[in-house]
Design a protein around this motif. Structure first.
Motif, PDB file in Angstrom:
ATOM      1  N   LEU A 237       0.831  -1.205   0.000  1.00  0.00           N
ATOM      2  CA  LEU A 237       0.000   0.000   0.000  1.00  0.00           C
ATOM      3  C   LEU A 237       0.864   1.254   0.000  1.00  0.00           C
ATOM      4  O   LEU A 237       0.580   2.223  -0.727  1.00  0.00           O
ATOM      5  CB  LEU A 237      -0.925  -0.010   1.216  1.00  0.00           C
ATOM      6  N   VAL A 238       1.929   1.255   0.778  1.00  0.00           N
ATOM      7  CA  VAL A 238       2.830   2.413   0.818  1.00  0.00           C
ATOM      8  C   VAL A 238       3.475   2.632  -0.549  1.00  0.00           C
ATOM      9  O   VAL A 238       3.590   3.770  -1.031  1.00  0.00           O
ATOM     10  CB  VAL A 238       3.890   2.214   1.912  1.00  0.00           C
ATOM     11  N   THR A 244       1.625   6.848  -6.808  1.00  0.00           N
ATOM     12  CA  THR A 244       0.540   7.760  -7.218  1.00  0.00           C
ATOM     13  C   THR A 244       0.651   9.136  -6.564  1.00  0.00           C
ATOM     14  O   THR A 244      -0.298   9.923  -6.627  1.00  0.00           O
ATOM     15  CB  THR A 244      -0.812   7.134  -6.861  1.00  0.00           C
ATOM     16  N   HIS A 245       1.799   9.429  -5.947  1.00  0.00           N
ATOM     17  CA  HIS A 245       2.071  10.737  -5.333  1.00  0.00           C
ATOM     18  C   HIS A 245       1.064  11.086  -4.234  1.00  0.00           C
ATOM     19  O   HIS A 245       0.648  12.246  -4.087  1.00  0.00           O
ATOM     20  CB  HIS A 245       2.078  11.847  -6.399  1.00  0.00           C
ATOM     21  N   GLN A 246       0.649  10.100  -3.474  1.00  0.00           N
ATOM     22  CA  GLN A 246      -0.271  10.329  -2.356  1.00  0.00           C
ATOM     23  C   GLN A 246       0.377  10.087  -0.997  1.00  0.00           C
ATOM     24  O   GLN A 246      -0.269  10.269   0.028  1.00  0.00           O
ATOM     25  CB  GLN A 246      -1.491   9.404  -2.495  1.00  0.00           C
ATOM     26  N   LEU A 247       1.634   9.692  -0.983  1.00  0.00           N
ATOM     27  CA  LEU A 247       2.351   9.478   0.271  1.00  0.00           C
ATOM     28  C   LEU A 247       2.980  10.800   0.695  1.00  0.00           C
ATOM     29  O   LEU A 247       4.090  11.155   0.293  1.00  0.00           O
ATOM     30  CB  LEU A 247       3.417   8.394   0.095  1.00  0.00           C
ATOM     31  N   THR A 248       2.249  11.545   1.510  1.00  0.00           N
ATOM     32  CA  THR A 248       2.670  12.879   1.920  1.00  0.00           C
ATOM     33  C   THR A 248       3.127  12.868   3.370  1.00  0.00           C
ATOM     34  O   THR A 248       2.899  11.900   4.115  1.00  0.00           O
ATOM     35  CB  THR A 248       1.512  13.867   1.750  1.00  0.00           C
ATOM     36  N   ALA A 249       3.779  13.972   3.759  1.00  0.00           N
ATOM     37  CA  ALA A 249       4.225  14.110   5.144  1.00  0.00           C
ATOM     38  C   ALA A 249       3.037  14.193   6.099  1.00  0.00           C
ATOM     39  O   ALA A 249       3.092  13.697   7.235  1.00  0.00           O
ATOM     40  CB  ALA A 249       5.103  15.351   5.280  1.00  0.00           C
ATOM     41  N   GLY A 259      -1.608   6.345  16.018  1.00  0.00           N
ATOM     42  CA  GLY A 259      -1.071   5.111  16.580  1.00  0.00           C
ATOM     43  C   GLY A 259      -0.794   4.044  15.552  1.00  0.00           C
ATOM     44  O   GLY A 259      -0.485   2.906  15.920  1.00  0.00           O
ATOM     45  N   ARG A 260      -0.853   4.382  14.257  1.00  0.00           N
ATOM     46  CA  ARG A 260      -0.554   3.433  13.190  1.00  0.00           C
ATOM     47  C   ARG A 260       0.944   3.476  12.898  1.00  0.00           C
ATOM     48  O   ARG A 260       1.386   3.907  11.829  1.00  0.00           O
ATOM     49  CB  ARG A 260      -1.351   3.782  11.938  1.00  0.00           C
ATOM     50  N   ILE A 261       1.716   2.996  13.840  1.00  0.00           N
ATOM     51  CA  ILE A 261       3.164   3.030  13.685  1.00  0.00           C
ATOM     52  C   ILE A 261       3.608   2.051  12.603  1.00  0.00           C
ATOM     53  O   ILE A 261       4.661   2.254  11.979  1.00  0.00           O
ATOM     54  CB  ILE A 261       3.836   2.723  15.034  1.00  0.00           C
ATOM     55  N   ASP A 262       2.846   0.992  12.363  1.00  0.00           N
ATOM     56  CA  ASP A 262       3.224   0.060  11.297  1.00  0.00           C
ATOM     57  C   ASP A 262       3.234   0.750   9.940  1.00  0.00           C
ATOM     58  O   ASP A 262       4.136   0.533   9.125  1.00  0.00           O
ATOM     59  CB  ASP A 262       2.278  -1.135  11.290  1.00  0.00           C
ATOM     60  N   PHE A 263       2.242   1.618   9.698  1.00  0.00           N
ATOM     61  CA  PHE A 263       2.212   2.362   8.440  1.00  0.00           C
ATOM     62  C   PHE A 263       3.338   3.383   8.400  1.00  0.00           C
ATOM     63  O   PHE A 263       4.009   3.534   7.361  1.00  0.00           O
ATOM     64  CB  PHE A 263       0.861   3.059   8.279  1.00  0.00           C
ATOM     65  N   ALA A 264       3.542   4.113   9.503  1.00  0.00           N
ATOM     66  CA  ALA A 264       4.622   5.096   9.528  1.00  0.00           C
ATOM     67  C   ALA A 264       5.980   4.434   9.341  1.00  0.00           C
ATOM     68  O   ALA A 264       6.857   4.959   8.632  1.00  0.00           O
ATOM     69  CB  ALA A 264       4.575   5.865  10.847  1.00  0.00           C
ATOM     70  N   LEU A 265       6.185   3.291   9.949  1.00  0.00           N
ATOM     71  CA  LEU A 265       7.450   2.575   9.813  1.00  0.00           C
ATOM     72  C   LEU A 265       7.663   2.141   8.363  1.00  0.00           C
ATOM     73  O   LEU A 265       8.763   2.296   7.806  1.00  0.00           O
ATOM     74  CB  LEU A 265       7.453   1.376  10.750  1.00  0.00           C
ATOM     75  N   ALA A 266       6.611   1.611   7.716  1.00  0.00           N
ATOM     76  CA  ALA A 266       6.742   1.199   6.317  1.00  0.00           C
ATOM     77  C   ALA A 266       6.983   2.394   5.407  1.00  0.00           C
ATOM     78  O   ALA A 266       7.773   2.317   4.454  1.00  0.00           O
ATOM     79  CB  ALA A 266       5.486   0.441   5.885  1.00  0.00           C
ATOM     80  N   ALA A 267       6.316   3.529   5.701  1.00  0.00           N
ATOM     81  CA  ALA A 267       6.500   4.717   4.872  1.00  0.00           C
ATOM     82  C   ALA A 267       7.911   5.279   5.004  1.00  0.00           C
ATOM     83  O   ALA A 267       8.561   5.634   4.002  1.00  0.00           O
ATOM     84  CB  ALA A 267       5.470   5.773   5.254  1.00  0.00           C
ATOM     85  N   LEU A 268       8.416   5.371   6.224  1.00  0.00           N
ATOM     86  CA  LEU A 268       9.773   5.882   6.419  1.00  0.00           C
ATOM     87  C   LEU A 268      10.811   4.933   5.823  1.00  0.00           C
ATOM     88  O   LEU A 268      11.831   5.376   5.283  1.00  0.00           O
ATOM     89  CB  LEU A 268      10.031   6.089   7.909  1.00  0.00           C
ATOM     90  N   ALA A 269      10.562   3.626   5.921  1.00  0.00           N
ATOM     91  CA  ALA A 269      11.490   2.671   5.316  1.00  0.00           C
ATOM     92  C   ALA A 269      11.482   2.791   3.799  1.00  0.00           C
ATOM     93  O   ALA A 269      12.532   2.696   3.145  1.00  0.00           O
ATOM     94  CB  ALA A 269      11.117   1.257   5.740  1.00  0.00           C
ATOM     95  N   ASP A 270      10.316   3.017   3.208  1.00  0.00           N
ATOM     96  CA  ASP A 270      10.229   3.144   1.754  1.00  0.00           C
ATOM     97  C   ASP A 270      10.883   4.434   1.274  1.00  0.00           C
ATOM     98  O   ASP A 270      11.559   4.444   0.230  1.00  0.00           O
ATOM     99  CB  ASP A 270       8.767   3.097   1.330  1.00  0.00           C
ATOM    100  N   LEU A 271      10.718   5.526   2.031  1.00  0.00           N
ATOM    101  CA  LEU A 271      11.271   6.812   1.608  1.00  0.00           C
ATOM    102  C   LEU A 271      12.767   6.916   1.866  1.00  0.00           C
ATOM    103  O   LEU A 271      13.490   7.554   1.094  1.00  0.00           O
ATOM    104  CB  LEU A 271      10.537   7.948   2.318  1.00  0.00           C
ATOM    105  N   SER A 272      13.222   6.335   2.957  1.00  0.00           N
ATOM    106  CA  SER A 272      14.637   6.444   3.321  1.00  0.00           C
ATOM    107  C   SER A 272      15.503   5.349   2.727  1.00  0.00           C
ATOM    108  O   SER A 272      16.729   5.485   2.677  1.00  0.00           O
ATOM    109  CB  SER A 272      14.781   6.446   4.839  1.00  0.00           C
ATOM    110  N   GLY A 273      14.921   4.240   2.325  1.00  0.00           N
ATOM    111  CA  GLY A 273      15.694   3.137   1.800  1.00  0.00           C
ATOM    112  C   GLY A 273      16.247   2.205   2.857  1.00  0.00           C
ATOM    113  O   GLY A 273      16.978   1.258   2.518  1.00  0.00           O
ATOM    114  N   GLN A 274      15.950   2.425   4.124  1.00  0.00           N
ATOM    115  CA  GLN A 274      16.422   1.541   5.183  1.00  0.00           C
ATOM    116  C   GLN A 274      15.440   0.384   5.384  1.00  0.00           C
ATOM    117  O   GLN A 274      14.277   0.449   4.956  1.00  0.00           O
ATOM    118  CB  GLN A 274      16.587   2.320   6.490  1.00  0.00           C
ATOM    119  N   ASP A 275      15.923  -0.627   6.081  1.00  0.00           N
ATOM    120  CA  ASP A 275      15.047  -1.751   6.382  1.00  0.00           C
ATOM    121  C   ASP A 275      14.180  -1.427   7.589  1.00  0.00           C
ATOM    122  O   ASP A 275      14.396  -0.438   8.303  1.00  0.00           O
ATOM    123  CB  ASP A 275      15.868  -3.011   6.639  1.00  0.00           C
ATOM    124  N   HIS A 276      13.196  -2.258   7.836  1.00  0.00           N
ATOM    125  CA  HIS A 276      12.234  -1.990   8.909  1.00  0.00           C
ATOM    126  C   HIS A 276      12.899  -2.056  10.275  1.00  0.00           C
ATOM    127  O   HIS A 276      12.524  -1.294  11.182  1.00  0.00           O
ATOM    128  CB  HIS A 276      11.082  -2.992   8.818  1.00  0.00           C
TER     129      HIS A 276
END
Length: 504
Positions: A237-238, A244-249, A259-276
């Protein structure tokens, strides 16, 4: 031999006769124990039936051969290209047809033929993809409601891209058990766009405000789509939102505040290139989180709010029942607002405005939950009161029915009532002897049971008794007579008591 005999018998027959003969010949080929030569001749005879001018004959042949895997492929392909009423029988069930045959039939057929193909059992990805590209809305609805059809997430998104404004299609997609989170998010966006267009055309809200409301609704739907999904589905989903340019800050900040840290963690991992795992470690250290925030490309003004929100979430998550799903948490928002209030700079104004909108949204969500709880409680009390009234009315009705049944006068009692009235009239006419009136009204059986008259003795027994008494002494007789005289008054005194008891 078989071909010659079949042509001889059906050459001059009617269409119905030829259809019956074609069905018999097809069943013989499919289920008969034929030799190789007989099977070849029977197959050749079946292929000659394709040239029959009557569609009734070819339809009978299609009905017999449609569901069998032993049907000759040339026969099935030819029937699938026949007139629609014949071709649909084969296209709906034949296991002999390949994906290429079905795609070609869908491209050349009419809408009804495409709907028949869309409803096939165990439809493959290739055929579903072709129908998603060329199908009309009602055909896509049939395809979406086919639980055995294999449809990829990309094809579902394509269906929504082409006909996302169709409510029946959105509803059909939501009923699928294999609906991916990105497709659920796309459905939410389609609903938000439809409502936005309706409100804008009505002139109730401006276009810019409707766009912001639609964007916020899409963010909520994106977080709600993560509920119950695994890490792989959230990562997919991320990736879709980023493409589609919908992953915004703002969406990432909303995820942390909800409290959706799982989504935030996946988004930061996708944007930064680091692993979870690296992102999870960085979120526990403020300095490492600042580096992660910068590597993800987020604005520096959001860093204080993000750090405060992550710290508040770590504190709130230790408490029971801390997860509110996709709803915003006012406790986390208040911590983020407190962290941003003392920071100067014009860049902080948009962040404060965003946090204030989130706080208002969280307050409204809490108010809605309280209102729903109060309404549910009131409804439960009202239902309990109505159930109690219904049970009481049923009990009273049953009690009245039982009373009427038990105390209703029978036919015999109805005949006795005039006798009782006569007895009462006689008692009123002779008040000087009420006991006698009661005794006269009693049945003879009762009076016989209470009767105390001494039975008459046998004369011989009486004579023997007198002889014995005459032989007794005078003193003994005097004593016996005295005892008899004393017993007589007692008997006379007891007789009224017995009469009173009988009367009572």
């Amino acid at each position: 031999m078989i071909i010659r005999e079949f042509l001889t018998r059906t050459q001059n027959g009617s269409a119905n006769h030829r259809a019956e003969a074609a069905a018999v010949l097809a069943r013989t080929y499919l289920y008969g124990n034929l030799t190789a030569d007989e099977a070849w001749e029977t197959k050749t005879a079946l292929l000659t039936i394709l040239d029959d001018p009557s569609p009734v004959v070819r339809r009978a042949l299609a009905e017999t051969c449609a569901a069998s895997a032993r049907t000759p492929r040339p026969l099935v392909v030819a029937l699938s290209c026949d007139v629609p009423e014949v071709a649909r029988l084969v296209l709906a069930r034949s296991p002999v047809l390949t994906d290429a045959d079905l795609v070609d039939a869908a491209a050349l057929g009419d809408e009804t033929t495409r709907a028949v193909i869309a409803a096939r059992h165990h439809l493959t990805h290739a055929v579903s993809g072709a129908l998603a590209e060329i199908g009309e809305p009602h055909i896509l609805v049939v395809l979406a409601r086919n639980p055995t059809a294999k449809i990829t997430a990309g094809r579902m998104l394509r269906m929504l891209e082409r006909h996302g404004d169709d409510a029946a299609l959105r509803e059909a997609l939501l009923t699928r058990a294999d609906l991916p989170p990105e497709v659920r998010h796309a459905i939410g966006l389609a609903v938000a766009d439809a409502l936005s267009d309706f409100v804008t055309h009505r002139g109730w809200l401006g276009a810019e405000r409707c766009d912001r409301l639609s964007r916020e609704a899409g963010e909520r739907v994106a977080l709600e789509a993560c509920g119950g999904a695994g890490a792989a589905a959230v990562a997919r989903l991320v990736a879709h939102l980023r493409t589609t340019h919908q992953l915004t800050a703002g969406l990432i900040l909303r995820a942390v505040l909800s409290g959706r840290i799982d989504f935030a963690l996946a988004a930061l991992a996708d944007l930064s290139g680091q692993d979870h795992a690296g992102v999870a470690r960085a979120m526990r250290d403020p300095r490492s989180f600042a580096d992660l925030h910068a590597r993800a490309g987020l604005h520096d003004a959001l860093l204080p709010a993000m750090q405060a929100a992550v710290s508040a979430w770590q504190a709130v998550s230790r408490r029971p029942a801390a997860n509110r799903g996709a709803g915003l948490s006012r406790q986390i928002i208040e911590c983020a607002i407190s962290a941003c209030d003392d920071l100067p700079g014009p860049d902080m104004h948009p962040v404060r405005a965003l946090l204030n909108r989130y706080e208002a949204e969280a307050a409204r969500d809490e108010a809605r939950e309280v209102a729903r709880a109060i309404a549910a409680e009131a409804l439960a009390r009202e239902n309990a009161r109505r159930d109690a009234q219904a049970a009481d009315a049923a009990w009273r009705a049953a009690l009245d029915s039982q009373r009427r049944t038990e105390f209703a006068p029978s036919a015999g009692e109805a005949e006795i009532i005039p006798v009782a009235e006569i007895v009462a009239t006689a008692a009123a006419a002779e008040p000087q002897n009420p006991v006698g009136a009661i005794l006269e009204a009693l049945p003879d059986q009762i009076l016989a049971w209470y009767r105390t008259d001494e039975p008459e003795m046998d004369p011989e027994t009486q004579a023997a008794t007198d002889a014995v008494l005459d032989g007794l002494g005078e003193s003994l007789l005097d004593h016996f007579r005295a005892s008899q005289d004393s017993a007589a008054p007692a008997a006379e005194a007891a007789e009224p008591d017995s009469v009173v008891k009988i009367a009572a």
